[in-house]
Design a protein around this motif. Structure first.
Motif, mmCIF file in Angstrom:
data_model
loop_
_atom_site.group_PDB
_atom_site.id
_atom_site.type_symbol
_atom_site.label_atom_id
_atom_site.label_comp_id
_atom_site.label_asym_id
_atom_site.label_seq_id
_atom_site.Cartn_x
_atom_site.Cartn_y
_atom_site.Cartn_z
ATOM 1 N N LYS A 170 0.822 -1.199 0.000
ATOM 2 C CA LYS A 170 0.000 0.000 0.000
ATOM 3 C C LYS A 170 0.865 1.262 0.000
ATOM 4 O O LYS A 170 0.586 2.241 -0.707
ATOM 5 C CB LYS A 170 -0.928 -0.016 1.201
ATOM 6 C CG LYS A 170 -2.149 0.865 1.059
ATOM 7 C CD LYS A 170 -3.142 0.584 2.168
ATOM 8 C CE LYS A 170 -4.382 1.454 2.016
ATOM 9 N NZ LYS A 170 -5.361 1.183 3.102
ATOM 10 N N PHE A 171 1.942 1.239 0.788
ATOM 11 C CA PHE A 171 2.853 2.380 0.837
ATOM 12 C C PHE A 171 3.519 2.594 -0.515
ATOM 13 O O PHE A 171 3.658 3.733 -0.997
ATOM 14 C CB PHE A 171 3.896 2.147 1.933
ATOM 15 C CG PHE A 171 4.917 3.244 2.073
ATOM 16 C CD1 PHE A 171 4.544 4.580 2.067
ATOM 17 C CD2 PHE A 171 6.266 2.948 2.219
ATOM 18 C CE1 PHE A 171 5.479 5.599 2.200
ATOM 19 C CE2 PHE A 171 7.213 3.943 2.346
ATOM 20 C CZ PHE A 171 6.809 5.278 2.333
ATOM 21 N N ALA A 172 3.909 1.492 -1.157
ATOM 22 C CA ALA A 172 4.571 1.588 -2.466
ATOM 23 C C ALA A 172 3.648 2.203 -3.508
ATOM 24 O O ALA A 172 4.098 2.909 -4.428
ATOM 25 C CB ALA A 172 5.027 0.208 -2.922
ATOM 26 N N SER A 173 2.352 1.992 -3.395
ATOM 27 C CA SER A 173 1.406 2.528 -4.385
ATOM 28 C C SER A 173 1.294 4.043 -4.312
ATOM 29 O O SER A 173 0.866 4.693 -5.273
ATOM 30 C CB SER A 173 0.024 1.897 -4.178
ATOM 31 O OG SER A 173 -0.542 2.319 -2.940
ATOM 32 N N TYR A 174 1.684 4.643 -3.172
ATOM 33 C CA TYR A 174 1.617 6.100 -3.022
ATOM 34 C C TYR A 174 2.869 6.785 -3.558
ATOM 35 O O TYR A 174 2.908 8.014 -3.665
ATOM 36 C CB TYR A 174 1.444 6.479 -1.547
ATOM 37 C CG TYR A 174 0.048 6.254 -1.018
ATOM 38 C CD1 TYR A 174 -0.968 7.192 -1.224
ATOM 39 C CD2 TYR A 174 -0.250 5.105 -0.297
ATOM 40 C CE1 TYR A 174 -2.242 6.983 -0.732
ATOM 41 C CE2 TYR A 174 -1.522 4.876 0.193
ATOM 42 C CZ TYR A 174 -2.522 5.816 -0.022
ATOM 43 O OH TYR A 174 -3.783 5.602 0.450
ATOM 44 N N LEU A 175 3.911 6.037 -3.871
ATOM 45 C CA LEU A 175 5.198 6.630 -4.220
ATOM 46 C C LEU A 175 5.516 6.413 -5.692
ATOM 47 O O LEU A 175 5.223 5.355 -6.266
ATOM 48 C CB LEU A 175 6.306 6.003 -3.359
ATOM 49 C CG LEU A 175 6.123 6.121 -1.834
ATOM 50 C CD1 LEU A 175 7.228 5.364 -1.133
ATOM 51 C CD2 LEU A 175 6.116 7.587 -1.407
ATOM 52 N N THR A 176 6.131 7.441 -6.287
ATOM 53 C CA THR A 176 6.571 7.302 -7.676
ATOM 54 C C THR A 176 7.843 6.471 -7.741
ATOM 55 O O THR A 176 7.967 5.557 -8.554
ATOM 56 C CB THR A 176 6.830 8.687 -8.298
ATOM 57 O OG1 THR A 176 5.654 9.487 -8.159
ATOM 58 C CG2 THR A 176 7.195 8.550 -9.771
ATOM 59 N N PHE A 177 8.780 6.827 -6.868
ATOM 60 C CA PHE A 177 10.018 6.054 -6.766
ATOM 61 C C PHE A 177 10.093 5.511 -5.339
ATOM 62 O O PHE A 177 10.498 6.223 -4.426
ATOM 63 C CB PHE A 177 11.242 6.921 -7.088
ATOM 64 C CG PHE A 177 11.215 7.503 -8.459
ATOM 65 C CD1 PHE A 177 11.582 6.739 -9.553
ATOM 66 C CD2 PHE A 177 10.822 8.823 -8.671
ATOM 67 C CE1 PHE A 177 11.551 7.282 -10.836
ATOM 68 C CE2 PHE A 177 10.793 9.372 -9.942
ATOM 69 C CZ PHE A 177 11.155 8.588 -11.029
ATOM 70 N N SER A 178 9.691 4.300 -5.181
ATOM 71 C CA SER A 178 9.611 3.726 -3.826
ATOM 72 C C SER A 178 10.847 2.904 -3.516
ATOM 73 O O SER A 178 11.556 2.460 -4.424
ATOM 74 C CB SER A 178 8.371 2.855 -3.701
ATOM 75 O OG SER A 178 8.513 1.686 -4.496
ATOM 76 N N PRO A 179 11.115 2.679 -2.228
ATOM 77 C CA PRO A 179 12.172 1.740 -1.850
ATOM 78 C C PRO A 179 11.794 0.333 -2.311
ATOM 79 O O PRO A 179 10.707 0.108 -2.849
ATOM 80 C CB PRO A 179 12.187 1.845 -0.313
ATOM 81 C CG PRO A 179 11.429 3.083 0.014
ATOM 82 C CD PRO A 179 10.448 3.290 -1.080
ATOM 83 N N SER A 180 12.692 -0.599 -2.086
ATOM 84 C CA SER A 180 12.405 -1.971 -2.487
ATOM 85 C C SER A 180 11.139 -2.462 -1.793
ATOM 86 O O SER A 180 10.964 -2.284 -0.587
ATOM 87 C CB SER A 180 13.586 -2.877 -2.112
ATOM 88 O OG SER A 180 13.794 -2.863 -0.712
ATOM 89 N N GLU A 181 10.255 -3.043 -2.584
ATOM 90 C CA GLU A 181 8.999 -3.524 -2.005
ATOM 91 C C GLU A 181 9.267 -4.758 -1.160
ATOM 92 O O GLU A 181 10.066 -5.625 -1.523
ATOM 93 C CB GLU A 181 7.989 -3.848 -3.102
ATOM 94 C CG GLU A 181 6.601 -4.147 -2.567
ATOM 95 C CD GLU A 181 5.550 -4.152 -3.654
ATOM 96 O OE1 GLU A 181 4.448 -4.688 -3.436
ATOM 97 O OE2 GLU A 181 5.826 -3.604 -4.746
ATOM 98 N N VAL A 182 8.602 -4.821 -0.025
ATOM 99 C CA VAL A 182 8.841 -5.899 0.923
ATOM 100 C C VAL A 182 8.446 -7.243 0.315
ATOM 101 O O VAL A 182 7.450 -7.352 -0.418
ATOM 102 C CB VAL A 182 8.054 -5.632 2.229
ATOM 103 C CG1 VAL A 182 6.558 -5.740 1.983
ATOM 104 C CG2 VAL A 182 8.465 -6.590 3.325
ATOM 105 N N LYS A 183 9.250 -8.270 0.574
ATOM 106 C CA LYS A 183 8.931 -9.604 0.064
ATOM 107 C C LYS A 183 7.826 -10.256 0.885
ATOM 108 O O LYS A 183 7.018 -11.019 0.372
ATOM 109 C CB LYS A 183 10.190 -10.479 0.082
ATOM 110 C CG LYS A 183 11.273 -9.998 -0.866
ATOM 111 C CD LYS A 183 12.493 -10.914 -0.808
ATOM 112 C CE LYS A 183 13.574 -10.418 -1.753
ATOM 113 N NZ LYS A 183 14.799 -11.262 -1.698
ATOM 114 N N SER A 184 7.825 -9.959 2.183
ATOM 115 C CA SER A 184 6.801 -10.510 3.066
ATOM 116 C C SER A 184 6.548 -9.518 4.192
ATOM 117 O O SER A 184 7.495 -8.933 4.741
ATOM 118 C CB SER A 184 7.240 -11.854 3.654
ATOM 119 O OG SER A 184 6.338 -12.281 4.658
ATOM 120 N N LEU A 185 5.294 -9.318 4.526
ATOM 121 C CA LEU A 185 4.950 -8.439 5.639
ATOM 122 C C LEU A 185 5.133 -9.135 6.979
ATOM 123 O O LEU A 185 4.946 -8.526 8.020
ATOM 124 C CB LEU A 185 3.496 -7.966 5.492
ATOM 125 C CG LEU A 185 3.236 -6.981 4.351
ATOM 126 C CD1 LEU A 185 1.739 -6.798 4.135
ATOM 127 C CD2 LEU A 185 3.902 -5.647 4.644
#
Length: 805
Positions: A659-674
């Motif tokens: 969800k956090f990644a969807s708000y960012l144009t250039f996001s950090p590495s997306e988490v593999k597992s929450l």
């Protein structure tokens, strides 16, 4: 196909067997054609499972000293006793067990080992066939004659035992061939007699044949040629038929193992191994390791239901093989719960059966240590509270007085762990190195915590929790008592040892400690200091440090000696222990996935301090922050920017939730597992829309360890505190407060996320259970019946308060 061959149908045996033998012979011929010496020991497969060669090399000449070395065995002989091979009705073969044994032998063979079988069973298999033929022939005679006495006289021929062996040997071998063919392995039959070992030329021929078969990756199946051996004395092992003695198979297996310079001989029978008392008696204890000269400590029971050798013959054969340089294990091959993996378990070094060794350990066995901890713990529980407190105070003083010696030992552990030592080149991850390190400040904090434990121990063991008057002169008390013997397994945490020791002393529990190899030197000196403190009141043996090569899985099987297991280490360690500990409760948590929810009404001044302390103060701790949940309204606000800037300064690697990644144009590495416990300077950030969504996220991805809300809204905070189902739930406080010392418990044995007995940081109270004391005067239950003279009162009585000053 096997069930058709081994069933007792009306079809004559030879007619039913012929197609099977022909197909088996054809399969063997094709399999033999496939075997090329240059192709042996490469990747092979059976049942679609690939097996990769295990690099095995060992110079024969001396047996293995420890079970853990058995995994290096390259050449192995497996001896199958008559009780293993035959069915419970002593007529025919136990096909299920044989199939399991063949599967295990095939697994080891496909690992690159050289396997040989010494098997019994020809007589039992032949008896089944001949009995069927006799019944058929009798039915024909009965149609022609009416005399029953003559039939009875003809029922047991003089040479029936050798006839059974002759009739059964070919069928037994055909059965083995058919089973091994399923795993693309060839088998070869070798029949021997004692004369084959006395004649030098025959010995050389036998030796050469076996070596050639092993070279071609063929499993030799060896048996005594019972069809031609001298007749044995009459016996009734198999009811109704005189059985040829099979006790020679024990000596045959030992002789073969030594002749072939075998690394390991596994003798399977219908008993678990050697016992110090008659097996089955109340005091009988399985002997884990047997040493030459210990025959006096063994009591031999009756021999197995079939076979002639008995355990005494097996021990003599095992000792002879051991003297010849072959390691030996005697184990149970008939128990349905273990027979499916008994051979592979032995080769993996697990504590199965009795292991024969020529090397006696310098110290006591872990079983003896468990008994010492039990008796020492009981003595410890009988001391006065002041005496237990005095022991803990003395241990606290020793931690500061012997500081230089402790730090010197710890320095050696650190050097070895970092790879500076030329002999031991081990490397640990940075978080583990931090856990391994001791310092003056750590020792001082430990001493303070121990003195807190000493103060709280004044009112622990023996404390009355409840008093009830059941009836006149009949009073019931519930009192606090120790759990018994604790097994604490910890990794890279030498400071854990004095903490746990002090808690065990305060609670009157016996203690077994198993530390990681990386902290060997630190653990040794800290244990010596604990025993020095215990010795002032004569209870030195209450705390034992396991220094033998016991695997954790083996320790978890000591259900008769250990009452509670407490793991302190990685989540993988805890999961492994929870899986291995069957019958022993495990207190602990497998993961520390701690969350912090930053509410829309959070204070700017508080958030960065709380996040920094929770994540960066000690990232390797189980109570460190792993997931930061941020309310959606805080995105692109100065507060959010401050959090990100602080994490960047602290060099924390950020992983973005979906969800956090969807708000960012250039996001950090997306988490593999929450559901990740990083244990390092890494942090997952996720966005939520409300406090309820934060709670739902924690329940779905958390580990019920420690979770925090940061907000200035008291109503929202209380909602969070009441609805989050975790061991520790905080409001505007760092996750790092989830600690026994910080809670005022003095120290902790761990943090429990279970819902039974103890939860959260487990201190002194979590190591106690209760028992009931009833004091009466000739009271019997019948007096309280409908027509009895007494009535139940069930009056609550005041609980005496113990002076804790």
């Amino acid at each position: 196909m096997l069930s058709q061959v081994c069933s007792s149908g009306s079809q004559p045996f030879r007619q039913r067997l012929l197609p099977w033998v022909q197909s088996t012979a054809l399969s063997r011929s094709r399999a033999t054609d496939r075997v090329q010496p240059s192709a042996i020991r490469h990747v092979r497969s059976w049942s679609n499972i690939p097996f990769i060669t295990v690099p095995l090399s060992r110079t024969h000449g001396k047996s293995f000293a420890h079970r853990s070395e058995l995994k290096h065995a390259k050449r192995i002989v497996v001896k199958l006793g008559s009780a293993v091979v035959t069915r419970g009705d002593e007529c025919g073969l136990a096909l299920g067990r044989l199939a399991s044994i063949v599967e295990q032998v095939s697994v080891l063979q496909n690992q690159g080992r050289e396997m040989m079988l010494v098997t019994s069973g020809a007589v039992a298999f032949g008896k089944q066939r001949l009995r069927h033929e006799i019944l058929l022939s009798q039915s024909v005679r009965q149609a022609l004659h009416s005399g029953q006495n003559q039939l009875k006289e003809m029922a047991i021929p003089v040479l029936e035992a050798r006839a059974c062996a002759a009739a059964g040997q070919s069928g037994l071998m055909a059965l083995y061939e058919a089973m091994f063919t399923q795993y693309s392995i060839c088998a070869a039959q070798i029949l021997v007699t004692n004369l084959d070992f006395h004649d030098e030329q025959k010995r050389r021929n036998l030796n050469g044949t076996l070596h050639e078969l092993l070279r071609m990756n063929i499993v030799p199946i060896v048996n005594t040629n019972d069809a031609v051996v001298p007749p044995a004395e009459p016996n009734s092992d198999l009811q109704g038929v005189n059985v040829i003695s099979v006790k020679d198979n024990d000596s045959l297996a030992a002789r073969l193992a030594v002749e072939m310079k075998t690394d390991l001989l596994i003798v399977l029978s219908d008993v678990e191994g050697l016992f110090d008392s008659p097996p089955g008696s109340d005091d009988a204890k399985l002997i884990d390791i047997f040493y030459p000269g210990d025959q006096q400590s063994v009591t031999f029971g009756t021999k197995s239901r079939v076979g002639m050798g008995g355990m005494e013959a097996k021990v003599k054969a095992a000792l002879w093989a051991l003297q010849g340089g072959t390691s030996v294990v005697i184990a149970n091959g008939t128990h349905p719960k273990v027979s499916g993996h008994v051979i592979t378990d032995i080769v993996e070094g697990k504590k199965v059966g009795t292991f024969f060794s020529e090397v006696k350990p310098a110290g006591p066995t872990v079983e003896q240590q468990g008994e010492m901890a039990r008796s020492g713990g009981r003595m410890l529980a009988t001391l006065e509270p002041e005496q237990r407190a005095e022991i803990i105070h003395h241990l606290a003083d020793l931690l500061t007085d012997q500081r230089d010696e402790i730090l010197l030992a710890n320095k050696k552990d650190l050097e070895e762990a970092e790879g500076k030592d030329q002999v031991i080149r081990r490397r640990l991850a940075a978080p583990l190195l931090k856990r391994l390190s001791l310092s003056t400040s750590k020792l001082n904090s430990l001493a303070i915590g121990l003195r807190q434990i000493a103060a709280s121990s004044q009112d622990s063991v023996g404390r009355v929790l409840r008093r009830t008057r059941i009836a006149k002169n009949l009073e019931l008390e519930q009192v606090a008592v120790p759990i018994g013997v604790l097994l604490v397994i910890f990794e890279s945490r030498p400071d854990c040892l004095p903490q746990v020791a002090a808690l065990a002393i305060a609670s009157g529990n016996g203690l077994l400690l198993k530390g990681g190899k990386e902290a060997t030197h630190s653990n040794r000196i800290l244990h010596l200091l604990a025993q020095e403190a215990l010795s002032i009141h004569g209870v030195k043996e209450a705390i034992q440090l396991v220094n033998t090569r016991e695997e954790v899985e083996d320790l978890c099987r000591l259900d008769k000696m250990i009452d509670l297991i407490i793991p302190r280490g990685s989540s993988q360690l805890v999961r492994d222990i929870q899986k291995a500990a069957k019958g022993i409760p495990v207190m602990g948590h497998s993961e520390g996935i701690c969350h912090m929810y930053v509410d829309s009404e959070a204070s700017v001044d508080k958030v960065t301090r709380l996040v920094r302390d929770s994540k960066c103060e000690y990232p390797a701790a189980c109570n460190a922050l792993e997931t930061l949940l941020i309310h959606r309204d805080l995105l692109r606000t100065p507060l959010f920017d401050q959090i990100i800037d602080m994490l960047r300064v602290e060099q924390v690697k950020i992983h973005a939730g979906p969800k956090f990644a969807s708000y960012l144009t250039f996001s950090p590495s997306e988490v593999k597992s929450l559901r990740t416990e990083y244990g390092d300077l890494e942090l997952c950030i996720e966005v939520v829309d409300s406090v309820q969504e934060a709670i739902d996220h924690i329940h779905k991805y958390g580990s019920s360890h420690t979770d925090v809300i940061v907000t200035e809204n008291e109503k929202t905070a209380e909602f969070f505190l009441q609805h989050v189902d975790s061991a520790c739930v905080f409001w505007n406080a760092s996750t790092r407060f989830s600690d026994g010392y910080r809670f005022g418990l003095g120290a902790e044995v761990g943090i429990s996320t279970s819902r039974i007995h103890a939860r959260g940081p487990v201190g002194l109270e979590g190591l106690l259970t209760t028992k009931w004391l009833l004091r009466g005067q000739d009271h019997v239950v019948s007096d309280f019946s409908e027509h009895g003279s007494l009535k139940y009162l069930h009056e609550n009585l005041p609980v005496p308060q113990r002076n804790t000053n």
